[in-house]
Write a protein that holds these residues in place. Structure first.
Motif, PDB file in Angstrom:
ATOM      1  N   HIS A 196     -13.262 -11.527  -1.493  1.00 38.80           N
ATOM      2  CA  HIS A 196     -11.924 -11.042  -2.023  1.00 38.80           C
ATOM      3  C   HIS A 196     -11.923 -10.763  -3.635  1.00 38.80           C
ATOM      4  O   HIS A 196     -11.539 -11.205  -4.458  1.00 38.80           O
ATOM      5  CB  HIS A 196     -11.037 -12.119  -1.931  1.00 38.80           C
ATOM      6  N   ASN A 197     -13.095  -9.752  -3.820  1.00 36.10           N
ATOM      7  CA  ASN A 197     -13.084  -9.331  -5.100  1.00 36.10           C
ATOM      8  C   ASN A 197     -12.146  -8.161  -5.504  1.00 36.10           C
ATOM      9  O   ASN A 197     -12.274  -7.526  -6.432  1.00 36.10           O
ATOM     10  CB  ASN A 197     -14.745  -8.949  -5.507  1.00 36.10           C
ATOM     11  N   GLY A 198     -11.524  -7.568  -4.314  1.00 33.10           N
ATOM     12  CA  GLY A 198     -10.876  -6.327  -4.397  1.00 33.10           C
ATOM     13  C   GLY A 198     -11.612  -5.132  -4.719  1.00 33.10           C
ATOM     14  O   GLY A 198     -12.725  -4.993  -4.063  1.00 33.10           O
ATOM     15  N   GLY A 199     -11.387  -4.564  -5.872  1.00 33.71           N
ATOM     16  CA  GLY A 199     -12.665  -3.315  -6.372  1.00 33.71           C
ATOM     17  C   GLY A 199     -12.197  -2.001  -6.229  1.00 33.71           C
ATOM     18  O   GLY A 199     -12.892  -1.346  -6.871  1.00 33.71           O
ATOM     19  N   ARG A 200     -11.039  -1.519  -5.699  1.00 31.77           N
ATOM     20  CA  ARG A 200     -10.596  -0.584  -5.649  1.00 31.77           C
ATOM     21  C   ARG A 200      -9.874   0.126  -6.890  1.00 31.77           C
ATOM     22  O   ARG A 200      -8.903  -0.592  -7.442  1.00 31.77           O
ATOM     23  CB  ARG A 200      -9.740   0.000  -4.324  1.00 31.77           C
ATOM     24  N   ILE A 201     -10.227   0.939  -7.517  1.00 31.97           N
ATOM     25  CA  ILE A 201      -9.737   1.873  -8.800  1.00 31.97           C
ATOM     26  C   ILE A 201      -9.288   3.067  -8.382  1.00 31.97           C
ATOM     27  O   ILE A 201     -10.009   3.984  -7.553  1.00 31.97           O
ATOM     28  CB  ILE A 201     -10.530   1.802  -9.940  1.00 31.97           C
ATOM     29  N   ALA A 202      -8.370   3.522  -9.129  1.00 28.43           N
ATOM     30  CA  ALA A 202      -7.801   5.030  -8.919  1.00 28.43           C
ATOM     31  C   ALA A 202      -6.856   5.339  -9.963  1.00 28.43           C
ATOM     32  O   ALA A 202      -6.234   4.490 -10.623  1.00 28.43           O
ATOM     33  CB  ALA A 202      -7.093   5.224  -7.495  1.00 28.43           C
ATOM     34  N   PHE A 203      -6.825   6.412 -10.289  1.00 30.25           N
ATOM     35  CA  PHE A 203      -5.841   7.179 -11.238  1.00 30.25           C
ATOM     36  C   PHE A 203      -4.634   7.440 -10.606  1.00 30.25           C
ATOM     37  O   PHE A 203      -4.449   7.973  -9.483  1.00 30.25           O
ATOM     38  CB  PHE A 203      -6.277   8.307 -11.924  1.00 30.25           C
ATOM     39  N   GLY A 204      -3.397   7.185 -11.230  1.00 30.72           N
ATOM     40  CA  GLY A 204      -2.082   7.214 -10.621  1.00 30.72           C
ATOM     41  C   GLY A 204      -1.476   8.517 -11.170  1.00 30.72           C
ATOM     42  O   GLY A 204      -2.182   9.139 -11.956  1.00 30.72           O
ATOM     43  N   PRO A 205      -0.405   9.078 -10.718  1.00 37.11           N
ATOM     44  CA  PRO A 205      -0.009  10.375 -10.967  1.00 37.11           C
ATOM     45  C   PRO A 205       0.447  10.321 -12.661  1.00 37.11           C
ATOM     46  O   PRO A 205       0.687  11.347 -13.197  1.00 37.11           O
ATOM     47  CB  PRO A 205       1.304  10.570 -10.138  1.00 37.11           C
ATOM     48  N   ASP A 206       0.562   8.960 -13.199  1.00 38.54           N
ATOM     49  CA  ASP A 206       0.880   9.021 -14.358  1.00 38.54           C
ATOM     50  C   ASP A 206      -0.280   9.071 -15.390  1.00 38.54           C
ATOM     51  O   ASP A 206      -0.180   8.782 -16.632  1.00 38.54           O
ATOM     52  CB  ASP A 206       1.749   7.696 -14.487  1.00 38.54           C
ATOM     53  N   GLY A 207      -1.535   9.179 -14.909  1.00 39.69           N
ATOM     54  CA  GLY A 207      -2.629   9.228 -15.558  1.00 39.69           C
ATOM     55  C   GLY A 207      -3.157   7.748 -16.121  1.00 39.69           C
ATOM     56  O   GLY A 207      -4.344   7.808 -16.733  1.00 39.69           O
ATOM     57  N   MET A 208      -2.567   6.809 -15.684  1.00 38.20           N
ATOM     58  CA  MET A 208      -3.150   5.513 -15.889  1.00 38.20           C
ATOM     59  C   MET A 208      -4.127   4.908 -14.676  1.00 38.20           C
ATOM     60  O   MET A 208      -3.925   5.468 -13.552  1.00 38.20           O
ATOM     61  CB  MET A 208      -1.780   4.521 -15.885  1.00 38.20           C
ATOM     62  N   LEU A 209      -4.923   4.054 -15.227  1.00 43.61           N
ATOM     63  CA  LEU A 209      -5.865   3.608 -14.138  1.00 43.61           C
ATOM     64  C   LEU A 209      -5.320   2.389 -13.420  1.00 43.61           C
ATOM     65  O   LEU A 209      -5.083   1.380 -14.143  1.00 43.61           O
ATOM     66  CB  LEU A 209      -7.301   3.330 -14.799  1.00 43.61           C
ATOM     67  N   GLY A 254      -5.693 -11.538  -7.772  1.00 44.32           N
ATOM     68  CA  GLY A 254      -4.804 -11.412  -6.950  1.00 44.32           C
ATOM     69  C   GLY A 254      -3.614 -10.456  -7.242  1.00 44.32           C
ATOM     70  O   GLY A 254      -2.278 -10.659  -6.944  1.00 44.32           O
ATOM     71  N   LYS A 255      -3.838  -9.604  -7.903  1.00 41.27           N
ATOM     72  CA  LYS A 255      -2.998  -8.545  -8.683  1.00 41.27           C
ATOM     73  C   LYS A 255      -3.361  -7.089  -8.387  1.00 41.27           C
ATOM     74  O   LYS A 255      -4.399  -6.624  -8.143  1.00 41.27           O
ATOM     75  CB  LYS A 255      -2.734  -8.924 -10.262  1.00 41.27           C
ATOM     76  N   ILE A 256      -2.367  -6.368  -8.736  1.00 36.86           N
ATOM     77  CA  ILE A 256      -2.651  -4.796  -9.032  1.00 36.86           C
ATOM     78  C   ILE A 256      -2.471  -4.617 -10.695  1.00 36.86           C
ATOM     79  O   ILE A 256      -1.481  -5.038 -11.023  1.00 36.86           O
ATOM     80  CB  ILE A 256      -1.969  -3.742  -8.325  1.00 36.86           C
ATOM     81  N   LEU A 257      -3.571  -4.077 -11.345  1.00 41.13           N
ATOM     82  CA  LEU A 257      -3.523  -3.933 -12.717  1.00 41.13           C
ATOM     83  C   LEU A 257      -3.289  -2.338 -13.109  1.00 41.13           C
ATOM     84  O   LEU A 257      -3.613  -1.435 -12.227  1.00 41.13           O
ATOM     85  CB  LEU A 257      -4.857  -4.371 -13.390  1.00 41.13           C
ATOM     86  N   ARG A 258      -2.602  -2.293 -14.012  1.00 39.29           N
ATOM     87  CA  ARG A 258      -2.338  -0.757 -14.616  1.00 39.29           C
ATOM     88  C   ARG A 258      -2.921  -0.763 -16.169  1.00 39.29           C
ATOM     89  O   ARG A 258      -2.233  -1.644 -17.030  1.00 39.29           O
ATOM     90  CB  ARG A 258      -0.893  -0.464 -14.515  1.00 39.29           C
ATOM     91  N   LEU A 273      -5.581   1.956  -2.498  1.00 42.15           N
ATOM     92  CA  LEU A 273      -4.472   2.343  -3.294  1.00 42.15           C
ATOM     93  C   LEU A 273      -4.050   3.904  -3.143  1.00 42.15           C
ATOM     94  O   LEU A 273      -5.127   4.617  -2.990  1.00 42.15           O
ATOM     95  CB  LEU A 273      -4.983   2.157  -4.794  1.00 42.15           C
ATOM     96  N   ALA A 274      -3.040   4.252  -2.932  1.00 43.96           N
ATOM     97  CA  ALA A 274      -2.590   5.619  -2.637  1.00 43.96           C
ATOM     98  C   ALA A 274      -1.449   6.127  -3.135  1.00 43.96           C
ATOM     99  O   ALA A 274      -0.483   4.932  -3.060  1.00 43.96           O
ATOM    100  CB  ALA A 274      -3.017   5.891  -1.236  1.00 43.96           C
ATOM    101  N   TRP A 275      -1.112   7.241  -3.274  1.00 47.22           N
ATOM    102  CA  TRP A 275       0.278   7.547  -3.757  1.00 47.22           C
ATOM    103  C   TRP A 275       0.473   8.745  -2.792  1.00 47.22           C
ATOM    104  O   TRP A 275      -0.030   9.675  -2.466  1.00 47.22           O
ATOM    105  CB  TRP A 275       0.244   8.205  -5.387  1.00 47.22           C
ATOM    106  N   GLY A 276       1.925   8.910  -2.473  1.00 43.75           N
ATOM    107  CA  GLY A 276       2.486   9.681  -1.563  1.00 43.75           C
ATOM    108  C   GLY A 276       2.877  11.044  -2.338  1.00 43.75           C
ATOM    109  O   GLY A 276       2.872  11.111  -3.777  1.00 43.75           O
ATOM    110  N   PRO A 277       3.387  12.176  -1.712  1.00 40.47           N
ATOM    111  CA  PRO A 277       3.859  13.282  -2.617  1.00 40.47           C
ATOM    112  C   PRO A 277       5.134  13.057  -3.319  1.00 40.47           C
ATOM    113  O   PRO A 277       5.363  14.049  -4.367  1.00 40.47           O
ATOM    114  CB  PRO A 277       4.291  14.271  -1.392  1.00 40.47           C
ATOM    115  N   ASP A 278       5.952  12.138  -3.179  1.00 42.18           N
ATOM    116  CA  ASP A 278       6.921  11.623  -3.712  1.00 42.18           C
ATOM    117  C   ASP A 278       6.572  10.735  -5.235  1.00 42.18           C
ATOM    118  O   ASP A 278       7.257  10.131  -5.718  1.00 42.18           O
ATOM    119  CB  ASP A 278       8.086  10.903  -3.113  1.00 42.18           C
TER     120      ASP A 278
END
Length: 363
Positions: A162-175, A196-200, A229-234
């Motif tokens: 349970h280390n998590g570990g996925r990182i991605a840039f969102g549509p807002d340019g934040m990590l 136990g969180k999602i960080l921005r 982590l993923a973002w839809g077209p909206d």
């Protein structure tokens, strides 16, 4: 030896997942020869990946985990236990080792995990990685020519799981970073703890402007182990979460919301928490990576050994490729719209065969 294959493949033997332990596999890197499939008319709607026409790009990888694309269409892939970052050329080809991450301490579910490419890569050449170090999990930024990465966020509790570990840039340019509970469940409900969180975060690793609590990196809480982590077209955000004994989850992530772990698992109809939009029994999924192509969310399943498709416009999720390639870790959409999928059969819980681990491409 890592190899490449540039033709479509037919069926493969069904693999059986094992739920006990996660020692590092000693299976040697191997080459494989796969016969090409007869040409058939595409079964996918225009613009969506055709899951009936797989193409094996690379074989012989050692637990590929992170996957991120450079602006030229080539891909960076992390090997969890080796701490290597490989570059896969545009259109496939022999992988090239382009980086060795210093300070990686692999073991259990830890090691070199997620990768992300800076939205301004063409100007600054920055790449980001989430990895397990000697005393913590941390996020670093670096260029492929700089052998001393800059730590931008550290102190994340590490665990054998349970280390998590996925990182991605969102549509807002934040990590954004998915962080697991490291096996210490109460951390997920502590708003002052990052586990136990999602960080921005900003690209400097600071709490991003507009976070629910000023000065805090926490975007959402009450998570067990987010690895997708993923973002839809909206621009709607989706978080994919491992359950414990009963339910894995697909959640719509909203700032400041609580997703219930460890108080609840799956849909609970409890007003204190957000219910998932889809859930599966853990034997059917144990989901890791996620990506959106068109109006469909694709979710890679480890123990479930299948690729789940979740229609974002409504309708029931569907299991694709069940058992065909074994444990599936990461799914991503390439700049050309193709879907890339990595296996994870050498992670200590799978049943590796000749050629594992591999990267598949669906045009």
């Amino acid at each position: 030896m890592r190899t490449r294959l540039l033709f479509a493949v037919t069926g493969a033997a069904i693999l059986t997942a094992c739920s006990s332990g996660e020692p590092t596999s000693s299976t040697p890197r191997a080459e494989t020869t796969v016969p090409s499939a007869p040409a058939v008319e595409s079964a996918a709607p225009p613009g969506e990946p055709d899951l009936s026409q797989p193409q094996t790009l690379v074989t012989g990888l050692d637990v590929p985990w992170g996957l991120a694309f450079l602006p030229d269409g080539s891909a960076l892939v992390s090997e969890r236990d080796q701490g290597d970052i490989l570059r896969i050329p545009v259109g496939g080809g022999d992988p090239e080792k382009v980086y060795q991450m210093p300070g990686v301490e692999s073991g259990g579910e830890g090691g070199l995990l997620g990768l992300a490419v800076d939205p301004a890569y063409e100007q600054n050449k920055f790449v980001y990685a989430f990895f397990t170090a000697a005393n913590d999990n941390r996020i670093v930024k670096f260029t492929l020519d700089d052998k001393t990465p800059q730590v931008i966020f550290d102190g994340i509790t590490k665990g054998g799981r349970h280390n998590g570990g996925r990182i991605a840039f969102g549509p807002d340019g934040m990590l954004y970073a998915g962080v697991g509970d490291a096996g210490d469940e109460p951390q997920s409900q502590d708003p002052k703890d990052v586990n136990g969180k999602i960080l921005r975060l900003t690209t400097a690793g600071k709490p991003a402007p507009g976070n629910p609590t000023a000065g805090s990196p926490v975007w959402s809480m009450g998570h067990r182990n987010v690895q997708g982590l993923a973002w839809g077209p909206d621009k709607k955000m989706y978080g994919i979460e491992f359950g414990q004994d009963t339910w894995d989850e697909v959640n719509v992530i909203e700032p400041g919301k609580n997703y219930g772990w460890p108080t609840v698992e799956g849909k609970a109809n409890d007003p204190r928490f957000v219910d998932p939009i889809a859930q599966w029994h853990t034997d059917d999924a144990s989901p890791s990576g996620a990506a959106v192509a068109g109006d469909t969310l694709y979710v890679a399943g480890l123990k479930g050994e299948r690729l789940w498709t979740v229609p974002l416009g409504g309708g029931e999720p569907k299991a694709e490729l069940p058992g065909k390639y074994g444990r599936l870790r990461t799914v991503a959409v390439a700049p050309d719209g193709a879907l890339w999928l990595t296996t994870s059969n050498r992670d200590g819980r799978g049943d590796p065969r000749s050629g594992d681990d591999r990267i598949l491409r669906f045009a």
